[in-house]
Design a protein around this motif. Structure first.
Motif, short mmCIF file in Angstrom:
data_model
loop_
_atom_site.label_atom_id
_atom_site.label_comp_id
_atom_site.label_asym_id
_atom_site.label_seq_id
_atom_site.Cartn_x
_atom_site.Cartn_y
_atom_site.Cartn_z
N ALA A 174 3.22 5.72 -8.49
CA ALA A 174 2.56 5.34 -7.24
C ALA A 174 1.33 4.47 -7.48
O ALA A 174 1.00 3.63 -6.65
CB ALA A 174 2.17 6.59 -6.45
N GLU A 228 3.74 6.78 4.29
CA GLU A 228 4.85 7.14 3.41
C GLU A 228 4.28 7.70 2.10
O GLU A 228 3.16 7.37 1.72
CB GLU A 228 5.65 5.88 3.11
N PHE A 229 5.07 8.50 1.41
CA PHE A 229 4.64 8.98 0.09
C PHE A 229 5.84 9.03 -0.85
O PHE A 229 6.99 8.96 -0.42
CB PHE A 229 3.95 10.35 0.19
N VAL A 230 5.55 9.11 -2.12
CA VAL A 230 6.61 9.21 -3.13
C VAL A 230 7.05 10.66 -3.19
O VAL A 230 6.23 11.56 -3.41
CB VAL A 230 6.11 8.74 -4.51
N GLN A 237 2.39 -2.15 -3.86
CA GLN A 237 3.68 -1.48 -3.96
C GLN A 237 4.36 -1.45 -2.59
O GLN A 237 3.69 -1.57 -1.56
CB GLN A 237 3.51 -0.04 -4.46
N ARG A 297 5.11 0.63 -0.43
CA ARG A 297 4.88 1.95 0.19
C ARG A 297 4.31 1.71 1.57
O ARG A 297 3.23 1.13 1.72
CB ARG A 297 3.92 2.78 -0.66
N LEU A 300 11.33 7.71 -1.30
CA LEU A 300 10.11 7.64 -0.50
C LEU A 300 10.35 8.36 0.81
O LEU A 300 11.46 8.32 1.34
CB LEU A 300 9.73 6.18 -0.23
N HIS A 315 8.83 9.49 4.80
CA HIS A 315 7.87 9.32 5.89
C HIS A 315 8.17 10.35 6.96
O HIS A 315 9.28 10.40 7.47
CB HIS A 315 7.97 7.91 6.47
N PHE A 366 10.02 -1.28 -6.15
CA PHE A 366 8.80 -0.68 -5.61
C PHE A 366 7.57 -1.52 -5.96
O PHE A 366 6.59 -1.55 -5.23
CB PHE A 366 8.66 0.73 -6.18
#
Ligand code: FAD
Ligand code: FES
Ligand code: FES
Length: 523
Positions: free
Chosen positions: A320, A373-375, A367, A369, A341, A343, A360
């Motif tokens: 990330a 959103e998160f990994v 990136q 993202r 990913l 959300h 990514f």
């Protein structure tokens, strides 16, 4: 936030001065608790002077509750992330009657301390090693001692007496060591029970005196909700990058969302042809699984930071943060990893994207993202039989150093023809990147030295590396090509290319005279 400092229960609630979401464990230990045995050297996770041991609930071999300890760097560890742990510092080690712990006694006996500044950190690293069973005579091999101590620096004593002390521990209290017990073990059982009664599924939500907030959800949906609701918040995993934003760049983070309580993110599971690695799986936790599938990936991870950094830093954080010199992205990209990913939370609002990991990384520190959103995880393909996979890290120091160049290669060859080639590099561009030209120069061609040399030449079109403090542009270009050549040599067999680590010669096979006589002061 609830944890144990030794045997003392600690609770941190909103408006408590300790509720600063980015206050460090080190500052709190020294300033509030006057536990000044824990030192500050670098304040960036490099020197190990601040090492403490953190115990988490686990089961022993007989299925009884106990704690499993890891060494961590208190200087970059934010205090609220200790929730659910028992923290031990050097002040906890001696028995109540003053008898030194075997780790301490061994350092005394072997003259492992001079000015003493680094000593508590070394002792705590030895303690963590002792408690994870590596202090037993079997575990006391030089390699594992070096590995346990690579994150601790000493400027006076030289490492030889300290390594001797680590080996000597087995002689000092053999019975205790073999049993993995010491005077703290009984407290561990009680601590494990206490921590179990404290565990709950509520989100931790505390606000410091200046209004800055620390959020720590206990499940994936709550995390997804919080990240979607606070897209501006800093997501915190192991803090081995974020910690330095605070201690070195003096950044003020308003809202921090910590992933460390989300059990789903800390899991490694089999998912058909993939190994699914949750975003909050630490390097230490991932090491065994990665090494079993891709020995070179294991070796690469073993060389990330010191043990303390690997106990905190996560694979998800390494991806990330988008660093062009992060070690795991090239290794994972070459293996064909996918990134998951997420959300929003279910039901209704959840959206999951699964993309090739290389997609990514858009450009330097940018990136793919999206807001909120998160990994969530990485999907690592299990290698097909016959896959040639190599990953190499080139850095100025062997241990505890950032890569100048990292190269990872995955090749399928049948009937002497290269069928597929995935080559990925770190340190060669603004992002971790595949070498499209070199891959094309290999694919469909005979697996010969001439083909490999064509691919090495093609790398010049794939990358325009830069010069910085780690390496010059010319050096990087040459190393990148030579790593590919090394992969070729290793695939041919019969050429020894490594002195240590996976794939290395056994020590006794090295044609080097053993060192005798006096070893220099610097060790
Ligand atoms: C002493 C030292 C040595 C190091 N040596 C190496 C090395 O040899 N090789 C190497 O590659 N790295 C090295 N690092 C860097 C560091 O260990 C890694 O980058 C680490 O993987 C970051 O993971 P973390 O869990 O600590 O992330 P954090 O510091 O918690 O976060 C890093 C970034 O990722 C974001 N983030 C974290 N988790 C998520 C998520 N789930 N979703 C979205 N965003 C997220 C954070 O907001 C932040 O931007 C070193 C660091 C230190 C301090
Ligand atoms: S003070 Fe150097 S690692 Fe923490
Ligand atoms: S004894 Fe002085 S730094 Fe190690």
């Amino acid at each position: 936030v609830r944890f144990l400092l030794g045997d003392e229960p600690v609770t941190i609630t909103t408006a408590d001065p300790a509720a600063d979401p980015t206050g460090t464990l080190l500052d709190w230990l020294r300033d509030s608790k006057r536990r000044t045995g824990t030192k500050e050297g670098c304040a960036e996770g490099d020197c190990g002077a601040c090492t403490v041991a953190i115990g988490r609930p686990a089961l022993d071999d007989a299925g009884n509750p106990t704690l499993r300890y890891e060494a961590v760097n208190a200087c970059i560890r934010f205090l609220p992330t200790l929730d659910g742990c028992r923290v031990l510092t050097v002040e906890d080690l001696a028995a109540p009657d003053g008898t030194l712990h075997p780790c301490q006694q061994a350092m005394v006996d072997c003259h492992g301390s001079q000015c003493g500044f680094c000593t508590p950190g070394f002792v705590m690293s030895l303690f963590a090693r002792f408690r994870d069973g590596a202090g037993t005579p079997d575990g006391a091999v030089p390699g594992s001692i070096d590995d346990a101590l690579a994150g601790n620096l000493c400027r006076c004593t030289g490492y030889r007496p300290i390594v001797d002390a680590a080996a000597r521990m087995a002689d000092i209290a053999p019975t205790d060591l073999v049993a993995g017990q010491d005077h703290l073990s009984a407290g561990d059982r009680a601590a494990a029970r206490t921590l179990a009664t404290w565990a709950d599924a509520r989100t931790i939500d505390i606000t410091g005196p200046d209004g800055r907030r620390f959020l720590a959800p206990a499940d994936l949906d709550s995390l997804a909700d919080l990240v979607a609701a606070h897209p501006e918040a800093t997501i915190l995993s192991g803090g081995t990058d974020v910690g330095l934003w605070v201690t070195k760049q003096l950044r003020v983070l308003d809202t921090v969302i910590w992933t460390g309580r989300v059990a789903d993110l800390a899991r490694i599971t089999n998912e058909g042809p993939h190994l699914r690695i949750g975003a909050a799986v630490t390097y230490t936790a991932a090491h065994g699984a990665l090494a079993a599938l891709y020995p070179d990936m294991g070796e690469l991870v073993r060389r990330i930071g010191g043990r303390q950094v690997r106990n905190m830093g996560t694979i998800g954080g390494n991806i990330a943060n988008g660093s062009p010199i992060g070690d795991t992205p090239p290794a994972l990209i070459a293996a064909g990893a996918l990134l998951v990913l997420r959300h929003g939370a279910e039901p209704g609002g959840a959206e999951q994207r699964i993309i090739p990991l290389e997609d990514f990384f858009l450009e330097y520190r940018r990136q793919d993202r999206r807001k909120g959103e998160f990994v969530e995880a990485v999907l690592l393909p299990k290698p097909e039989p016959g896959l040639i996979y190599r990953a190499y890290k080139v850095s100025k120091r062997f241990d505890q150093d950032i890569s100048a160049v990292c190269g990872a290669f995955a090749l399928t060859i049948t009937d002497g023809i290269v069928r597929t080639a995935r080559l990925a590099y770190g340190g060669m561009a603004g992002v971790p990147k595949r070498a499209a030209g070199a891959e094309a120069a290999l694919t469909g061609r005979p697996w010969t030295e001439a083909t490999v040399r064509d691919a090495m030449a093609a790398l010049a079109g794939d990358f325009t590396p830069m010069t910085d403090m780690r390496a010059g542009a010319g050096y990087r270009a040459r190393v990148a090509a030579n790593l590919l050549y090394r992969c070729w040599l290793e695939a041919q067999g019969g050429v020894e290319t490594r002195l240590v680590g996976a794939g290395a010669l056994p020590v006794e096979a090295l044609a080097v005279e053993p060192v005798t006589g006096e070893v220099g002061h610097a060790g």
